[in-house]
Design an enzyme around this catalytic site. Structure first.
Site, PDB file in Angstrom:
ATOM      1  N   LYS A 121       0.839  -1.200   0.000  1.00  0.00           N
ATOM      2  CA  LYS A 121       0.000   0.000   0.000  1.00  0.00           C
ATOM      3  C   LYS A 121       0.873   1.249   0.000  1.00  0.00           C
ATOM      4  O   LYS A 121       1.450   1.632   1.012  1.00  0.00           O
ATOM      5  CB  LYS A 121      -0.907  -0.007   1.241  1.00  0.00           C
ATOM      6  CG  LYS A 121      -1.871   1.150   1.266  1.00  0.00           C
ATOM      7  CD  LYS A 121      -1.604   1.972   2.500  1.00  0.00           C
ATOM      8  CE  LYS A 121      -2.265   3.296   2.537  1.00  0.00           C
ATOM      9  NZ  LYS A 121      -1.840   4.284   1.554  1.00  0.00           N
ATOM     10  N   GLU A 146       9.774   2.535  10.757  1.00  0.00           N
ATOM     11  CA  GLU A 146      10.699   3.667  10.596  1.00  0.00           C
ATOM     12  C   GLU A 146       9.851   4.922  10.671  1.00  0.00           C
ATOM     13  O   GLU A 146       8.949   5.100   9.856  1.00  0.00           O
ATOM     14  CB  GLU A 146      11.432   3.611   9.253  1.00  0.00           C
ATOM     15  CG  GLU A 146      12.462   2.503   9.128  1.00  0.00           C
ATOM     16  CD  GLU A 146      13.583   2.585  10.153  1.00  0.00           C
ATOM     17  OE1 GLU A 146      13.794   3.663  10.741  1.00  0.00           O
ATOM     18  OE2 GLU A 146      14.221   1.546  10.386  1.00  0.00           O
ATOM     19  N   CYS A 183      13.586  11.697   6.307  1.00  0.00           N
ATOM     20  CA  CYS A 183      13.582  11.404   7.749  1.00  0.00           C
ATOM     21  C   CYS A 183      14.993  11.508   8.312  1.00  0.00           C
ATOM     22  O   CYS A 183      15.170  11.655   9.520  1.00  0.00           O
ATOM     23  CB  CYS A 183      12.927  10.073   8.055  1.00  0.00           C
ATOM     24  SG  CYS A 183      13.370   8.778   6.926  1.00  0.00           S
ATOM     25  N   GLU A 217       9.530  16.982  14.761  1.00  0.00           N
ATOM     26  CA  GLU A 217       9.919  16.873  13.357  1.00  0.00           C
ATOM     27  C   GLU A 217       9.032  17.788  12.520  1.00  0.00           C
ATOM     28  O   GLU A 217       7.809  17.725  12.605  1.00  0.00           O
ATOM     29  CB  GLU A 217       9.747  15.429  12.882  1.00  0.00           C
ATOM     30  CG  GLU A 217      10.259  15.235  11.466  1.00  0.00           C
ATOM     31  CD  GLU A 217      10.185  13.793  11.007  1.00  0.00           C
ATOM     32  OE1 GLU A 217       9.098  13.210  11.091  1.00  0.00           O
ATOM     33  OE2 GLU A 217      11.220  13.267  10.565  1.00  0.00           O
TER      34      GLU A 217
HETATM   35  P1  ADP Z   1       2.535  11.199   6.665  1.00  0.00           P
HETATM   36  O1  ADP Z   1       2.029  12.145   7.702  1.00  0.00           O
HETATM   37  O2  ADP Z   1       3.949  11.350   6.340  1.00  0.00           O
HETATM   38  O3  ADP Z   1       1.644  11.068   5.458  1.00  0.00           O
HETATM   39  P2  ADP Z   1       1.430   8.730   7.636  1.00  0.00           P
HETATM   40  O4  ADP Z   1       1.920   7.892   8.758  1.00  0.00           O
HETATM   41  O5  ADP Z   1       0.077   9.327   7.738  1.00  0.00           O
HETATM   42  O6  ADP Z   1       2.556   9.790   7.397  1.00  0.00           O
HETATM   43  O7  ADP Z   1       1.474   7.901   6.289  1.00  0.00           O
HETATM   44  C1  ADP Z   1       2.393   6.878   6.009  1.00  0.00           C
HETATM   45  C2  ADP Z   1       1.641   5.698   5.389  1.00  0.00           C
HETATM   46  O8  ADP Z   1       0.751   5.170   6.374  1.00  0.00           O
HETATM   47  C3  ADP Z   1       0.785   6.109   4.195  1.00  0.00           C
HETATM   48  O9  ADP Z   1       0.827   5.090   3.209  1.00  0.00           O
HETATM   49  C4  ADP Z   1      -0.594   6.215   4.818  1.00  0.00           C
HETATM   50  O10 ADP Z   1      -1.650   6.030   3.900  1.00  0.00           O
HETATM   51  C5  ADP Z   1      -0.546   5.078   5.819  1.00  0.00           C
HETATM   52  N1  ADP Z   1      -1.572   5.158   6.865  1.00  0.00           N
HETATM   53  C6  ADP Z   1      -2.167   6.256   7.370  1.00  0.00           C
HETATM   54  N2  ADP Z   1      -3.087   5.927   8.301  1.00  0.00           N
HETATM   55  C7  ADP Z   1      -3.061   4.578   8.401  1.00  0.00           C
HETATM   56  C8  ADP Z   1      -3.779   3.616   9.201  1.00  0.00           C
HETATM   57  N3  ADP Z   1      -4.710   3.979  10.067  1.00  0.00           N
HETATM   58  N4  ADP Z   1      -3.476   2.317   9.032  1.00  0.00           N
HETATM   59  C9  ADP Z   1      -2.534   1.923   8.171  1.00  0.00           C
HETATM   60  N5  ADP Z   1      -1.842   2.763   7.374  1.00  0.00           N
HETATM   61  C10 ADP Z   1      -2.099   4.081   7.486  1.00  0.00           C
END
Ligand code: ADP
Length: 477
Positions: free
Chosen positions: A171, A246, A280, A379
């Site tokens: 994903k 990470e 990062c 950050e």
């Molecule tokens: P950023 O703020 O850098 O976008 P996120 O942690 O929101 O960081 O996003 C990193 C990845 O995690 C993306 O692929 C995002 O779609 C996914 N993501 C966000 N929310 C969830 C969740 N509840 N469960 C699993 N994956 C998620």
């Protein structure tokens, strides 16, 4: 525009695509990308589960050939894929081509690793018994990636997952599906059997959450925010599955009085501002001893004046746009927070416009910051950097380590004694001497400690620690 579809059980599927927008030119739609539903994601997990028994017993030559073909095609198409990356994420074209080359190298590395799989045969403490120690794939790996390295991070998770006999549900981040789609297409055409690699593009709350909630996912590797990382951890403990995280960084770059000024300024400018500060491993805390402080700030400010912020595809651009409006707002909010907290805005701080409409922000430098300010502790993930003045090396080291994070760190010094001491005592997973805090090799471990990371390291042969489970077999002779 054709819709780029999801790949589930070897079939391309999905109709309605959402627009992937170029942050250097918001009038440009890079492409349309299908959005997977909960049911699509469940079907992808089921396909990966069904494909695992055969793939985990596939010959190492088959895995080698497929990974090698993928590495070769990515390299052959580096300019085209690099341009696609620059258009969807906004890093400059040379940076984007560099990242694409790295993705190719990662596939080449794990193509080689597939041929080097080995175990151990050891004597038993009991007579007439032999002991074999081998590694096996875990099963279905859920791969969840962020937007800031649209091709390298997917590569460094997919390549080892497949190399060690796992199947994958992948994903990518919502903002950058194009490079992910491209490498899945490449691997699919390279001959992966149905269901071994499944692509499910879409929302974290829908697709990502379905992966987290599935009892059939044996391992999750995640790169992204601390908040989401904690959800991955909680869900994984619930399902008794392996997970690897990470997350953020607040990486320090120490500059000592004895530093070579040119080396220090180059390292700091690169660490803080290249890739628009959206790494990062970027450094947004420059910890500078008082003897060199004023000279360093003056030289770094001169350097910032020469950096061109513009469209990522334009020749001569040093810093591309911020990735999207939400991140730009975060950066601006932190600039305001820095001013309110009493740091001095020494350079930049303004949103700027260019020929094409995009999210352009000046490289921004604060001085007179303290390590307790929010701009020094949280950050930001943008081109916003603070200078913290310290008395001597001891205070610099203590300040560098005074952070909830521990991904990378750097020091600029000509003192062997201080460099050696810093390498030993810096509380970070990766330590750089006279080099930027970002910019790492593809064949050695990547990862951090404290709030930055959880679980085994990524990349290089250390990747096996996450992507395999160990079996100990005893045989009566
Ligand atoms: P950023 O703020 O850098 O976008 P996120 O942690 O929101 O960081 O996003 C990193 C990845 O995690 C993306 O692929 C995002 O779609 C996914 N993501 C966000 N929310 C969830 C969740 N509840 N469960 C699993 N994956 C998620």
């Amino acid at each position: 525009m054709t819709v780029h579809q999801n790949l589930i059980a070897g079939e391309w599927t999905g109709a309605n695509g959402v627009e992937n927008i170029n942050p250097s030119d918001t009038n440009e739609v890079v492409g349309l990308y299908a959005q997977a539903s909960v049911d699509d994601t469940k079907a992808a997990i089921a396909a990966a589960k069904a494909a695992f028994p055969a793939w985990s017993r596939s010959g190492i030559w088959e895995r080698h050939v497929i990974l090698k073909k993928a590495g070769d095609e990515i390299m052959a198409r580096k300019d085209e894929l690099g341009a696609l990356l620059a258009r969807e994420e906004g890093k400059t074209l040379p940076e984007a081509i560099g990242e694409t080359i790295r993705a190719s190298q990662i596939f080449e590395f794990f193509a080689g690793e597939a041929l080097r799989l080995a175990g151990e045969v050891v004597p038993s403490v009991r007579p007439n018994i032999g002991v074999e120690i081998t590694r096996e794939g875990l099963g279905v790996i859920g791969i969840i990636t962020p937007w800031n390295f649209p091709i390298a991070i997917p590569a460094w998770k997919i390549a080892p997952a497949l190399c060690y006999g796992n199947t994958v549900v992948f994903k990518p981040a919502e903002l950058v599906p194009a490079c992910s789609w491209a490498i899945v297409d490449i691997l699919h055409r390279a001959g992966l059997p149905k269901g071994v690699l499944n692509l499910v593009m879409g929302k974290g709350s829908v697709v990502g959450q379905t992966i987290l909630d599935s009892p059939d996912v044996a391992g999750i590797t995640f790169t992204g925010s601390t908040g989401t990382g904690k959800r991955v951890a909680a869900a994984s403990v619930e399902h008794n599955r392996k997970f690897q995280l990470e997350m953020g960084g607040k990486n320090p770059m120490v500059v000592l009085d004895d530093a070579d000024l040119t080396v220090a300024v180059e390292a700091a400018a690169n660490s803080g501002f290249f890739s628009t500060g959206q790494r990062c491993t970027a450094s947004s805390r420059l910890i500078v001893t008082e003897g060199i402080h004023d000279k360093f700030v003056a030289a770094l400010t001169e350097k910032l004046k020469t950096l061109v912020v513009d469209n990522a595809l334009k020749a001569g651009t040093h810093i591309g746009p911020v990735v999207d409006e939400r991140q730009l707002k975060t950066d601006i909010d932190y600039i305001e927070i820095g001013k309110t907290e009493g740091a001095k805005l020494a350079f930049g701080g303004e949103v700027i416009s260019r020929d094409t409409p995009g999210f352009y922000l000046q490289p921004t430098l604060f001085t007179e910051a303290t390590n307790q300010m929010r701009i020094s502790r949280e950050e930001i993930f943008g081109p916003v950097v603070s200078v913290i003045r310290v008395k001597d090396y001891d205070e610099a080291l203590a300040t560098a380590n005074d952070t909830p994070f521990g991904l990378s760190s750097g020091i600029a010094t000509t003192s062997l004694k201080h460099a050696t001491h810093f390498k030993r005592n810096s509380e970070a997973g990766m330590v750089m001497v006279n080099l930027p805090t970002a910019g790492v090799d593809f064949h050695v471990p990547f990862g951090g400690r404290k709030g930055s990371s959880y679980g085994p390291r990524e990349q290089g042969k250390y990747a096996a620690e996450f992507y395999t489970t160990v079996k100990t077999a005893y045989t009566l002779a």
